[in-house]
Design an enzyme around this catalytic site. Structure first.
Site, PDB file in Angstrom:
ATOM      1  N   HIS A 254       0.837  -1.221   0.000  1.00 23.74           N
ATOM      2  CA  HIS A 254       0.000   0.000   0.000  1.00 23.74           C
ATOM      3  C   HIS A 254       0.863   1.258   0.000  1.00 23.74           C
ATOM      4  O   HIS A 254       0.514   2.251   0.647  1.00 23.74           O
ATOM      5  CB  HIS A 254      -0.935   0.002   1.217  1.00 23.74           C
ATOM      6  CG  HIS A 254      -2.054  -0.997   1.106  1.00 23.74           C
ATOM      7  ND1 HIS A 254      -3.222  -0.731   0.434  1.00 23.74           N
ATOM      8  CD2 HIS A 254      -2.166  -2.269   1.545  1.00 23.74           C
ATOM      9  CE1 HIS A 254      -4.017  -1.799   0.486  1.00 23.74           C
ATOM     10  NE2 HIS A 254      -3.396  -2.760   1.151  1.00 23.74           N
ATOM     11  N   ASP A 317      -0.982  -4.830   5.821  1.00 23.47           N
ATOM     12  CA  ASP A 317      -1.952  -5.699   5.153  1.00 23.47           C
ATOM     13  C   ASP A 317      -1.666  -5.839   3.658  1.00 23.47           C
ATOM     14  O   ASP A 317      -1.002  -5.007   3.054  1.00 23.47           O
ATOM     15  CB  ASP A 317      -3.368  -5.151   5.339  1.00 23.47           C
ATOM     16  CG  ASP A 317      -3.485  -3.722   4.838  1.00 23.47           C
ATOM     17  OD1 ASP A 317      -2.539  -2.933   5.064  1.00 23.47           O
ATOM     18  OD2 ASP A 317      -4.497  -3.392   4.187  1.00 23.47           O
ATOM     19  N   GLU A 318      -2.169  -6.905   3.102  1.00 21.56           N
ATOM     20  CA  GLU A 318      -2.286  -7.090   1.656  1.00 21.56           C
ATOM     21  C   GLU A 318      -0.990  -6.880   0.867  1.00 21.56           C
ATOM     22  O   GLU A 318      -0.942  -6.096  -0.073  1.00 21.56           O
ATOM     23  CB  GLU A 318      -3.368  -6.159   1.101  1.00 21.56           C
ATOM     24  CG  GLU A 318      -4.755  -6.482   1.630  1.00 21.56           C
ATOM     25  CD  GLU A 318      -5.831  -5.616   0.986  1.00 21.56           C
ATOM     26  OE1 GLU A 318      -6.915  -6.175   0.728  1.00 21.56           O
ATOM     27  OE2 GLU A 318      -5.599  -4.422   0.745  1.00 21.56           O
ATOM     28  N   VAL A 319       0.061  -7.581   1.273  1.00 23.93           N
ATOM     29  CA  VAL A 319       1.273  -7.587   0.448  1.00 23.93           C
ATOM     30  C   VAL A 319       1.183  -8.812  -0.453  1.00 23.93           C
ATOM     31  O   VAL A 319       1.095  -9.935   0.037  1.00 23.93           O
ATOM     32  CB  VAL A 319       2.535  -7.685   1.333  1.00 23.93           C
ATOM     33  CG1 VAL A 319       3.791  -7.603   0.479  1.00 23.93           C
ATOM     34  CG2 VAL A 319       2.517  -6.601   2.400  1.00 23.93           C
TER      35      VAL A 319
END
Lengths: 688, 688
Positions: A254, A317-319
């Site tokens: 992100h 989050d969300e790698v």
């Protein structure tokens, strides 16, 4: 330890209070207090309204009282003259034992006692936080009566169930100007929330001034960022309202907006541009270079100095790991360091970041992906992917927060959010010690489809239901009471300047720009935006896509829809009164007749073209419902062919158009189906 | 001389344009431009929206363009990306010949030419003022179409009829916080007004910081005053919008608040306290003491330095002379100076004040009481007591402004204000040279019954009609067109943040605090506040009296009332269509049925008790109207006894209750009376 005591107190308080604690519907308190006893008589609100302080004093207390009197003036329309009064004669007497912490702490005592008698209000608290909470309760007690504005005599003994009751605001995907932040804090104060989690960096924008690394905001924000001076003012404003400000800098993923100015931080060569679309993207910081940590040391040091709160959110989050997997140097690093997966590489990164955060005397918090036994037990896990990770973290010795179930962007009902409890589900079977690790929760306002114009409407009033879940005893869960109180809170925070009511009206004006706004509103009130992430499926959105359509202008939850469903259930259970049936007919008639009035508008407004079929179907639903009511009234079963025809229409009407769905569909289906069983209808007491 | 030319131009322009100048109803421009030709096609509003400048440039122009693009974004909901473009390719090309005056001058050129083609917008003006005006015209051109937001191709050649188009705001009787001032300026810019007349001192409050005489604000304002820093910001903000700021310090009367801190200025011994009630009061400055003028020299010098405008308003109205007559020293002074009346004493005072104003390089302006041949011809007379004084001033060689007829606090209709023209009535017979002395006019917002909460609703949208009267050619006077455009302007300025729509809604919520707000609104829309100074008669008001009743929450002019009157007139003229008749029935039905819905609210809201009889009568009016429609439909005369009964009811309904009056009364009386003559109804084409 404070937290421990607070939790114990809440649990004891709950069982003690439960017998007498069913919300009384004529008091519009939200969150409902831990303990309340009604008395006799009421205190009339008149001018002058004097305030006296005893015990500990500080300017923040005076400001809190001034703010409350000013809000009281707005509520009542009475220009209240205020003065400092003697404690024996003042209208409002505030007693505080001692100061609160200079920097508000997690678990700091927020309890208060409020006593309203026909002559005086006594508010006492161990420290100013309780006063801030208690003043809101007092303001909510004041209501319109046959003789004037008045607060009923009560005795309130209140404290929160959870010490962490937050709201996260994403100011990155769609920039949210500072005024949005201020009004959000005003709303949070009204419902006793105490943590503003400020999501400040994203692929789509870096939203705060860094003096050390100015290219972050200069190249990563389109000029839309907060200055450090503004941030300091926000922190002060929040502190006055008993709200901690926790910044989030999401990393290592992100982070596209960081890389526009500092491409060397990334795991793949630049140049980078600000991401405009939504989704999970590849760019991630390079966790293998010392320069990355050197940068983060500088940056985190700067931000840790700016934000006084003890907690520092690093996202996490969300790698998706794609840049890592495609970079031979990173692959080599993983091999040489015995890191067997992207998860292990991220845990390595988190450990090094945690050391930096720790060096700055802050406690690290991150999304549930950061949960890893290599990290110290001091960190806090924010659970977003489901309640399981919260329970798992607690079992592993970590403190945690629940956000799964509190995502305001998913367009769920207040009832759905209200049903989510940090201590139920997978957390229900935790040991007492593990349970204590559950600090509370946070609602999350992600802004893929949320502009500054409709952000208030997306947060409020549903957020008030979440605030109650996190403050009030667990046994306060009557849905009808919650809704009744929530809609009163909604009106009241609108008076504070929140725009969840006024902006949607302006947006409806934009959709038609003429005298047909009330008809557009009938349609808008009969639909809800599609739920979850469905909008991702229908068209490609970016930061530049106008959010000016009906789906953006309507409320996440239709009040008419809920009323209609309740009335239908009453009807089919044979419990509908004549007034209920009249109201059903009135709603159905409005739906049936609205499409004709909107026809000229559909001719002129390109923005409404997409919902013209929904309007047409709403008319069909209205007709079907009215005919169904006739059959039920006549106690004669409907012809099967008629039912089949209606059910086909209803099936057609159930499809979302223009990303909105008609709320009446399930109820009208039930109604039409019920016309097949005339006996049910006939046997209902209401029809006798 | 500039003024002379501007006036001549306006007169010539008028006769030239009159043939083609009937407002086209599908363009919602207000004020209507001097000259407009429609073209073919339209310019679609899309992002990016580039702006190019040619000719003279200055930061104010860039700010004006940025502001316009930002407003366009609000109007359309399109997140417009802007960039500086080449003139050949930019969406909007702005050309300016030269700078405007550093301090905006009376009569400075405000003309502009605006050309919209399907590919570009060209806006050119002699100086930035014309650009500021032209941008508003462009924004008003943009409308919702079947294909998108678009501005139609047009050629506009525009300039104002009068050089002084102002609004006066009384911030003293009820304090108006700085936010009110800012939003008022936003609204003024939208309708091309160019003078903000700031009424800063009164018996009831001294509202600006004086550094020389700090007791003025410290003792005379309850702490509610503007700092000099705030005033400077307001002046800059106004200049950016092409608005001059003229301060008024009313003297020698209307000065009680000055005397709280400086009783030695008064004509009778103190001490004084801030006046809380409304009316004409005795305190007046002592015009016989040199110390008075010494004080005023210091004070006017300070304020003349703060306010850059060339004009300085000294009030001068409503001195009742009682303190003068009761003071032997003043009487002796009058005798020794051969001053035969209070008027002559005031003229003496004005002459000395004028000398001070003049020494500060300012031109004095005052209310019409200051008109006196002893004063130099340079001063300006603001006529409030009637148009006669304006004509008289012009005949005596003085320049003047009309405010009589533009008092927004009198609750008149937009139509009434719109009919008032500075050059008709007593001014119609002036010589051309005398006519040139009429500079324009100012609407006046006095605030006896106006709080910060309803001030927007009291000013807007009616003020837009006055703005048009002062800008547009005299032959633009179609009432229906004016109303249609005014209500569009009303919506648009609400998007700018003005609260004339949102605050009344909140006030209605306060009146009922429940789900019955729509029913309260039906009643609110069916009434208007009593007119003129009738509220003075009904109860004693002060600054502390709550303005939270229905009369304060409703609009000065009922839109439903006007529609209903128009429909009734159509009906009785035999011109009503079936749709018109259906609409009449729909309004009447809503009126008839509303009272029953409000009954539970009347039981709980002390604020609505006073209007319960009006609601009851509204129901009676609704029934009477519906029965009258039946008689007219049946083409049979009604029984005389029925008519007599209805007319008694109507008579009863015509009495104001709670300071509001039912707007339907005259129309329903006409309708009922018409049922006696069945022939009229029968002969109407609509009934054939």
């Amino acid at each position: 330890m404070r937290t421990l005591l607070a939790c114990l107190f809440a649990v004891i308080g709950m069982s003690f209070a439960s017998a007498q604690n069913a919300p009384s519907t004529n008091l519009n308190l939200m969150p409902w207090p831990a303990k309340l006893q009604t008395g006799t008589g009421q205190l009339m609100i008149t001018s002058p309204f004097s305030v006296a302080f005893t015990g500990h004093s500080e300017p923040r207390l005076q400001r809190a009282a001034d703010r409350a009197v000013s809000t009281l003036s707005v509520q009542t329309g009475i220009p209240l003259q205020t003065s400092a009064g003697e404690a024996s004669k003042a209208t409002l007497v505030i007693h505080v034992d001692h100061a609160s912490a200079e920097v508000q702490k997690l678990g700091e005592d927020e309890s208060y006692q409020l006593q309203v008698t026909p002559t005086q209000v006594h508010l006492s608290a161990p420290n100013p936080l309780g006063v801030i909470r208690g003043l809101q309760t007092f303001l909510q007690l004041v209501q319109l009566t046959p003789t004037g504005f008045a607060a009923p005599a009560v005795q309130v003994d209140d404290s929160p169930r959870f010490p962490w009751r937050g709201l996260m605001l994403d100011v990155c995907r769609h920039w949210q100007p500072i005024e949005v932040v201020y009004r959000t804090l005003d709303g949070m104060e009204a419902v006793k929330m105490n943590v503003f989690h400020w999501h400040l960096s994203e692929n789509q924008g870096f939203r705060i001034e860094s003096k050390k690394f100015p290219k972050l905001q200069e190249m990563g924000s389109d000029g839309d960022y907060y200055t450090q001076a503004q941030v300091k003012q926000v922190i002060e404003y929040a502190r006055d309202r008993g709200i901690r400000v926790v910044p989030e800098f999401d990393m290592p993923g992100h982070t596209t907006a960081w890389f526009v100015g500092y491409p060397e931080l990334a795991s793949a060569p630049g140049p980078y541009t600000i991401e405009r679309g939504w989704g999970v993207f590849d760019p991630a910081m390079d966790p293998t270079r010392d320069e990355t940590y050197k940068f983060l040391e500088g940056f985190i040091g700067e931000m840790a100095g700016l934000f006084p709160d003890n907690f520092f959110h690093i996202g996490g989050d969300e790698v998706n790991g794609k840049q890592w997997n495609a970079n031979p140097k990173i692959q080599a690093f993983m091999k040489s360091h015995n890191l067997k997966s992207d998860d292990e590489l991220q845990a390595y990164f988190n450990k090094r970041v945690q050391a930096i955060v720790d060096k700055n005397h802050k406690t690290m918090i991150g999304w549930d992906e950061i949960l890893n036994p290599d990290l110290p037990k001091s960190i806090v896990i924010q659970s977003w992917r489901g309640p399981k990770s919260l329970a798992a973290a607690a079992q592993q010795g970590y403190r945690g927060l629940l956000s799964s179930g509190y995502y305001l962007d998913l367009m769920q009902s207040a009832e759905q959010h209200y049903a989510v409890d940090p201590l139920t589900g997978p957390s229900a079977n935790l040991s007492p010690e593990e349970t204590k690790r559950i600090l509370g929760g946070e609602s999350c306002m992600w802004t893929e489809w949320v502009s500054p114009e409709n952000v208030d409407n997306r947060i409020w009033p549903r957020n008030a239901a979440i605030a109650e879940r996190l403050w009030s005893p667990a046994d306060i869960h009557d849905i009808n009471s919650m809704y009744a109180r929530m809609y009163v809170v909604s009106d009241r925070i609108a008076w504070l300047g929140l725009k969840h009511q006024s902006n949607p009206w302006k947006m409806l004006q934009r959709l038609s720009q003429g005298e047909q706004v009330p008809s557009v509103k009938v349609l808008a009130d009969a639909v809800e935006p599609v739920k979850g992430y469905e909008r991702e499926q229908t068209q490609k959105y970016t930061q530049f896509t106008p959010l000016n359509r009906l789906v953006d202008s309507t409320h996440p939850e239709s009040q008419v829809g809920r009323t209609f469903a309740d009335l239908t259930n009453s009807l089919l259970a044979g419990k509908a009164t004549a007034a209920d049936k009249a109201q059903l007919r009135s709603i159905l008639t409005a739906w049936r007749d609205n499409d004709a009035r909107l026809q000229p508008v559909f001719q002129t407004s390109f923005l409404l073209t997409e919902v013209a079929p929904a309007s047409h179907d709403l008319a069909a639903l209205g007709s079907a419902g009215l005919q169904a009511l006739d059959y039920l009234d006549q106690h004669s079963p409907s012809p099967e062919s008629w039912r089949a025809e209606q059910l086909t229409l209803i099936e057609q009407a159930s499809k979302p158009r223009g990303e909105v769905a008609l709320v009446g569909v399930p109820s009208i289906r039930k109604m039409v189906e019920a016309t097949g069983q005339a006996s049910t209808a006939t046997s209902s007491p209401a029809f006798k």
